[in-house]
Design a protein around this motif. Sequence first.
Motif, short mmCIF file in Angstrom:
data_model
loop_
_atom_site.label_atom_id
_atom_site.label_comp_id
_atom_site.label_asym_id
_atom_site.label_seq_id
_atom_site.Cartn_x
_atom_site.Cartn_y
_atom_site.Cartn_z
N TYR A 162 33.10 -30.42 23.03
CA TYR A 162 32.93 -31.53 21.57
C TYR A 162 33.82 -30.95 20.98
CZ TYR A 162 28.87 -33.85 21.75
OH TYR A 162 27.63 -34.97 22.89
N GLU A 191 34.50 -44.14 24.87
CA GLU A 191 33.40 -43.93 23.90
C GLU A 191 34.36 -43.92 22.77
OE1 GLU A 191 30.35 -41.18 23.67
OE2 GLU A 191 31.33 -39.48 25.41
N ILE A 218 20.78 -42.76 23.76
CA ILE A 218 19.52 -42.74 23.72
C ILE A 218 19.23 -43.70 22.48
CG2 ILE A 218 17.79 -42.41 22.49
CD1 ILE A 218 18.11 -39.29 23.88
N THR A 219 20.79 -44.44 21.44
CA THR A 219 21.00 -45.19 21.11
C THR A 219 20.90 -46.47 21.29
OG1 THR A 219 21.42 -43.62 18.91
CG2 THR A 219 21.63 -45.68 18.41
N THR A 255 22.74 -42.01 17.32
CA THR A 255 21.88 -40.90 16.64
C THR A 255 22.15 -41.16 14.91
OG1 THR A 255 20.21 -39.97 18.53
CG2 THR A 255 20.30 -39.36 15.93
C1 LIG Z 1 30.07 -38.05 22.50
C2 LIG Z 1 28.30 -39.22 21.80
N1 LIG Z 1 28.69 -40.74 22.40
C3 LIG Z 1 27.45 -40.59 22.48
C4 LIG Z 1 26.55 -40.63 21.93
C5 LIG Z 1 25.44 -41.08 21.06
O1 LIG Z 1 24.22 -40.91 21.77
P1 LIG Z 1 22.45 -40.81 21.09
O2 LIG Z 1 22.70 -42.50 20.84
O3 LIG Z 1 21.81 -39.90 22.34
O4 LIG Z 1 22.80 -39.99 19.81
C6 LIG Z 1 26.60 -39.53 21.13
C7 LIG Z 1 25.51 -38.83 19.60
O5 LIG Z 1 25.20 -37.62 20.26
C8 LIG Z 1 27.66 -38.29 20.79
O6 LIG Z 1 28.44 -36.56 20.45
#
Ligand SMILES: Cc1ncc(COP(=O)(O)O)c(C=O)c1O
Length: 306
Positions: A162, A191, A218-219, A255
Amino acid sequence: MGVTPCRTVWLDGKFVDLSEATVPVTTHALHYGTAAFEGIRAYWNGDNLYVFRLADHIRRLKRSGSFYDMATTYTDDDIARAITGTCARNGLRESTYIRPFFFVGEWGISLYVRPEAPTRFAVIVFPLDKLFNNGGISVGVVSCRRFNDASTPTQAKMSGNYLNSIYATIEAQKSGYEEAIMLDQAGNVSEAPGANIFLVQDGRLITPDRASSALDGITRDTVVRLAKSLGIPAEFRRVSPGELHTSEEIFLTGTAAEVVPITSVGGRAVGQGPGPVTRSIMEAYADAVAGRGNASDGWLTPVYPA
Ligand SMILES: Cc1ncc(COP(=O)(O)O)c(C=O)c1O
């Protein structure tokens, strides 16, 4: 954004007060970022608090650690009970953010992490309403690129990764944008620092594929499934940065972020505010997390007994 964690925390198998949930300064994860984590949400629907897609988050949490040979003695059921138990003991009856994580504890300065390396496990929770303005946010494409599988695994949700997201966010915020869009090493759209991106073109959803170094959100998966039930096709493919200026609608998913429209990219407006496809996805998502509609089978785990 400051948050106030709830008083009861799950640490290494026990519910403890936040003031007791501390770790030594020698903790490996503090030095090297060796912590696998998840962000999960739970929603209050008037009758119960429901954790959304708990099993999928636990699966990804364990998979993240396994990229780095990190082991935990806790089973999926232990982790699920720790999560629902932490929510329940804090008496939460509102939109909640859940942060489970496990991390390498005392392992000296060794960079050779092995399954024998002792890990610790914590769950913290706190109320969280909307992360972003639902009416739409401004984004800018930043100069810092998304890390890719040639350096470290992109599908491992590890705290160390991160720093890349933080670096991108600092650049975006200092440039006056609410959020960053990162390109991959090849210059395609990847992203946002903590969310996936979707474009809408001719009524179709388009999202960068795995090769674009985006986390398999996951979203994002939820949105693709909901779109299918709405008759909206979705495609995973390479996305060129120019498409950020030619798409009818753009939105982020995550999320924490949920489904949030992007209203401008680099100062140029996207459509005339949140468009019809984005709105219908937002609505379907709000229904799914609250257990309304028929697309949510097995996605909701109740916190309180019926
Ligand atoms: C780098 C990154 N991309 C995408 C997402 C979206 O993932 P999710 O929908 O599983 O929360 C997240 C969040 O966890 C993230 O940190």
